[in-house]
Design a protein around this motif. Structure first.
Motif, PDB file in Angstrom:
ATOM      1  N   ASP A  42      44.276  22.404  28.988  1.00  0.00           N
ATOM      2  CA  ASP A  42      44.964  22.760  27.744  1.00  0.00           C
ATOM      3  C   ASP A  42      46.480  22.839  27.915  1.00  0.00           C
ATOM      4  O   ASP A  42      47.228  22.506  27.008  1.00  0.00           O
ATOM      5  CB  ASP A  42      44.458  24.113  27.226  1.00  0.00           C
ATOM      6  N   ILE A  43      46.907  23.321  29.073  1.00  0.00           N
ATOM      7  CA  ILE A  43      48.336  23.497  29.351  1.00  0.00           C
ATOM      8  C   ILE A  43      48.641  22.733  30.633  1.00  0.00           C
ATOM      9  O   ILE A  43      48.322  23.205  31.717  1.00  0.00           O
ATOM     10  CB  ILE A  43      48.694  24.992  29.550  1.00  0.00           C
ATOM     11  N   PRO A  44      49.253  21.563  30.518  1.00  0.00           N
ATOM     12  CA  PRO A  44      49.495  20.767  31.740  1.00  0.00           C
ATOM     13  C   PRO A  44      50.664  21.295  32.572  1.00  0.00           C
ATOM     14  O   PRO A  44      51.600  20.579  32.900  1.00  0.00           O
ATOM     15  CB  PRO A  44      49.767  19.373  31.192  1.00  0.00           C
ATOM     16  N   ASP A  45      50.601  22.577  32.908  1.00  0.00           N
ATOM     17  CA  ASP A  45      51.658  23.222  33.680  1.00  0.00           C
ATOM     18  C   ASP A  45      50.993  24.171  34.677  1.00  0.00           C
ATOM     19  O   ASP A  45      50.641  25.303  34.325  1.00  0.00           O
ATOM     20  CB  ASP A  45      52.607  23.970  32.747  1.00  0.00           C
ATOM     21  N   GLN A  46      50.818  23.716  35.899  1.00  0.00           N
ATOM     22  CA  GLN A  46      50.114  24.508  36.907  1.00  0.00           C
ATOM     23  C   GLN A  46      50.773  25.859  37.131  1.00  0.00           C
ATOM     24  O   GLN A  46      50.096  26.878  37.245  1.00  0.00           O
ATOM     25  CB  GLN A  46      50.022  23.730  38.217  1.00  0.00           C
ATOM     26  N   LYS A  47      52.095  25.893  37.194  1.00  0.00           N
ATOM     27  CA  LYS A  47      52.793  27.165  37.445  1.00  0.00           C
ATOM     28  C   LYS A  47      52.515  28.168  36.330  1.00  0.00           C
ATOM     29  O   LYS A  47      52.302  29.349  36.597  1.00  0.00           O
ATOM     30  CB  LYS A  47      54.305  26.935  37.577  1.00  0.00           C
ATOM     31  N   ALA A  48      52.516  27.702  35.077  1.00  0.00           N
ATOM     32  CA  ALA A  48      52.247  28.599  33.948  1.00  0.00           C
ATOM     33  C   ALA A  48      50.809  29.118  34.013  1.00  0.00           C
ATOM     34  O   ALA A  48      50.559  30.311  33.789  1.00  0.00           O
ATOM     35  CB  ALA A  48      52.494  27.884  32.628  1.00  0.00           C
ATOM     36  N   CYS A  49      49.857  28.243  34.341  1.00  0.00           N
ATOM     37  CA  CYS A  49      48.458  28.664  34.449  1.00  0.00           C
ATOM     38  C   CYS A  49      48.282  29.684  35.563  1.00  0.00           C
ATOM     39  O   CYS A  49      47.592  30.693  35.383  1.00  0.00           O
ATOM     40  CB  CYS A  49      47.574  27.436  34.686  1.00  0.00           C
ATOM     41  N   GLU A  50      48.902  29.441  36.697  1.00  0.00           N
ATOM     42  CA  GLU A  50      48.815  30.378  37.816  1.00  0.00           C
ATOM     43  C   GLU A  50      49.474  31.706  37.451  1.00  0.00           C
ATOM     44  O   GLU A  50      48.970  32.778  37.800  1.00  0.00           O
ATOM     45  CB  GLU A  50      49.458  29.780  39.057  1.00  0.00           C
ATOM     46  N   CYS A  51      50.576  31.635  36.741  1.00  0.00           N
ATOM     47  CA  CYS A  51      51.282  32.842  36.309  1.00  0.00           C
ATOM     48  C   CYS A  51      50.399  33.682  35.395  1.00  0.00           C
ATOM     49  O   CYS A  51      50.323  34.904  35.551  1.00  0.00           O
ATOM     50  CB  CYS A  51      52.580  32.454  35.606  1.00  0.00           C
ATOM     51  N   LEU A  52      49.726  33.044  34.442  1.00  0.00           N
ATOM     52  CA  LEU A  52      48.842  33.772  33.527  1.00  0.00           C
ATOM     53  C   LEU A  52      47.758  34.514  34.298  1.00  0.00           C
ATOM     54  O   LEU A  52      47.502  35.703  34.052  1.00  0.00           O
ATOM     55  CB  LEU A  52      48.201  32.813  32.526  1.00  0.00           C
ATOM     56  N   PHE A  53      47.126  33.820  35.233  1.00  0.00           N
ATOM     57  CA  PHE A  53      46.068  34.450  36.025  1.00  0.00           C
ATOM     58  C   PHE A  53      46.634  35.598  36.853  1.00  0.00           C
ATOM     59  O   PHE A  53      46.077  36.701  36.859  1.00  0.00           O
ATOM     60  CB  PHE A  53      45.376  33.433  36.934  1.00  0.00           C
ATOM     61  N   ASP A  54      47.721  35.350  37.552  1.00  0.00           N
ATOM     62  CA  ASP A  54      48.296  36.370  38.431  1.00  0.00           C
ATOM     63  C   ASP A  54      48.755  37.598  37.652  1.00  0.00           C
ATOM     64  O   ASP A  54      48.566  38.732  38.096  1.00  0.00           O
ATOM     65  CB  ASP A  54      49.465  35.787  39.234  1.00  0.00           C
ATOM     66  N   PHE A  55      49.353  37.365  36.490  1.00  0.00           N
ATOM     67  CA  PHE A  55      49.827  38.472  35.659  1.00  0.00           C
ATOM     68  C   PHE A  55      48.653  39.374  35.285  1.00  0.00           C
ATOM     69  O   PHE A  55      48.706  40.584  35.462  1.00  0.00           O
ATOM     70  CB  PHE A  55      50.509  37.934  34.395  1.00  0.00           C
ATOM     71  N   ALA A  56      47.580  38.761  34.784  1.00  0.00           N
ATOM     72  CA  ALA A  56      46.408  39.536  34.376  1.00  0.00           C
ATOM     73  C   ALA A  56      45.732  40.182  35.587  1.00  0.00           C
ATOM     74  O   ALA A  56      45.310  41.340  35.530  1.00  0.00           O
ATOM     75  CB  ALA A  56      45.430  38.640  33.627  1.00  0.00           C
ATOM     76  N   ASN A  57      45.635  39.450  36.680  1.00  0.00           N
ATOM     77  CA  ASN A  57      44.977  39.962  37.888  1.00  0.00           C
ATOM     78  C   ASN A  57      45.694  41.192  38.442  1.00  0.00           C
ATOM     79  O   ASN A  57      45.059  42.083  39.005  1.00  0.00           O
ATOM     80  CB  ASN A  57      44.894  38.859  38.944  1.00  0.00           C
ATOM     81  N   ASP A  58      46.998  41.258  38.261  1.00  0.00           N
ATOM     82  CA  ASP A  58      47.763  42.422  38.721  1.00  0.00           C
ATOM     83  C   ASP A  58      47.521  43.649  37.846  1.00  0.00           C
ATOM     84  O   ASP A  58      47.681  44.777  38.298  1.00  0.00           O
ATOM     85  CB  ASP A  58      49.260  42.112  38.724  1.00  0.00           C
ATOM     86  N   LYS A  59      47.113  43.427  36.595  1.00  0.00           N
ATOM     87  CA  LYS A  59      46.973  44.532  35.643  1.00  0.00           C
ATOM     88  C   LYS A  59      45.530  44.975  35.416  1.00  0.00           C
ATOM     89  O   LYS A  59      45.300  46.068  34.918  1.00  0.00           O
ATOM     90  CB  LYS A  59      47.558  44.119  34.291  1.00  0.00           C
ATOM     91  N   LEU A  60      44.565  44.107  35.729  1.00  0.00           N
ATOM     92  CA  LEU A  60      43.169  44.397  35.428  1.00  0.00           C
ATOM     93  C   LEU A  60      42.352  44.626  36.699  1.00  0.00           C
ATOM     94  O   LEU A  60      42.681  44.093  37.756  1.00  0.00           O
ATOM     95  CB  LEU A  60      42.550  43.222  34.648  1.00  0.00           C
ATOM     96  N   THR A  61      41.273  45.372  36.556  1.00  0.00           N
ATOM     97  CA  THR A  61      40.344  45.549  37.669  1.00  0.00           C
ATOM     98  C   THR A  61      39.533  44.263  37.828  1.00  0.00           C
ATOM     99  O   THR A  61      39.522  43.401  36.946  1.00  0.00           O
ATOM    100  CB  THR A  61      39.372  46.714  37.392  1.00  0.00           C
ATOM    101  N   GLU A  62      38.821  44.142  38.941  1.00  0.00           N
ATOM    102  CA  GLU A  62      37.992  42.957  39.162  1.00  0.00           C
ATOM    103  C   GLU A  62      36.922  42.841  38.073  1.00  0.00           C
ATOM    104  O   GLU A  62      36.648  41.759  37.572  1.00  0.00           O
ATOM    105  CB  GLU A  62      37.343  43.003  40.541  1.00  0.00           C
ATOM    106  N   GLU A  63      36.344  43.954  37.690  1.00  0.00           N
ATOM    107  CA  GLU A  63      35.324  43.953  36.642  1.00  0.00           C
ATOM    108  C   GLU A  63      35.916  43.481  35.307  1.00  0.00           C
ATOM    109  O   GLU A  63      35.289  42.709  34.583  1.00  0.00           O
ATOM    110  CB  GLU A  63      34.736  45.355  36.503  1.00  0.00           C
ATOM    111  N   GLU A  64      37.122  43.940  34.997  1.00  0.00           N
ATOM    112  CA  GLU A  64      37.784  43.497  33.763  1.00  0.00           C
ATOM    113  C   GLU A  64      38.130  42.015  33.833  1.00  0.00           C
ATOM    114  O   GLU A  64      37.969  41.289  32.847  1.00  0.00           O
ATOM    115  CB  GLU A  64      39.040  44.342  33.508  1.00  0.00           C
ATOM    116  N   MET A  65      38.589  41.561  35.000  1.00  0.00           N
ATOM    117  CA  MET A  65      38.880  40.131  35.160  1.00  0.00           C
ATOM    118  C   MET A  65      37.623  39.305  34.938  1.00  0.00           C
ATOM    119  O   MET A  65      37.658  38.276  34.269  1.00  0.00           O
ATOM    120  CB  MET A  65      39.457  39.838  36.545  1.00  0.00           C
ATOM    121  N   LEU A  66      36.500  39.746  35.489  1.00  0.00           N
ATOM    122  CA  LEU A  66      35.249  39.009  35.329  1.00  0.00           C
ATOM    123  C   LEU A  66      34.778  38.987  33.879  1.00  0.00           C
ATOM    124  O   LEU A  66      34.009  38.121  33.489  1.00  0.00           O
ATOM    125  CB  LEU A  66      34.150  39.588  36.223  1.00  0.00           C
TER     126      LEU A  66
END
Length: 105
Positions: A42-66
């Motif tokens: 959907d978004i042909p920008d690897q850095k942006a996709c990685e940023c989205l995941f990392d941002f959420a992963n820093d704020k959410l628990t593993e259960e919330e991420m799942l």
């Protein structure tokens, strides 16, 4: 002498655990890789996709991420259903996604 050796051994073990926790990165996680590949459809920008995941992963628990859309491709590929979470956690997930897009896009 024995106390000094024991003390040195304990310090060594604690330091090793500290270093392994610092070097053990989520950057190589299967969830992150699956999300990045799926996101790039959907978004042909690897850095942006990685940023989205990392941002959420820093704020959410593993259960919330799942339970989030960020791990849909990972869950689907591995036959994992999303865990049951509280309504507070659902609200937290929604509250993280807006700022994630603002920070990464």
């Amino acid at each position: 002498m024995v106390q000094r050796n024991l003390f040195s051994a304990v310090i060594f073990v604690l330091f090793s655990v500290f270093l392994s926790s610092c070097s053990g990165s989520d950057k190589d996680s299967p969830m992150r890789s699956a999300y990045t590949q799926d996101c790039m459809n959907d978004i042909p920008d690897q850095k942006a996709c990685e940023c989205l995941f990392d941002f959420a992963n820093d704020k959410l628990t593993e259960e919330e991420m799942l339970n989030s859309d960020l791990t849909y491709a990972y869950r689907k590929a591995n036959g994992i259903s999303s865990p049951k979470i509280s309504s507070e956690s659902e609200t937290k997930i929604m509250g993280v996604m807006g700022p994630a897009f603002e920070a990464c896009m």
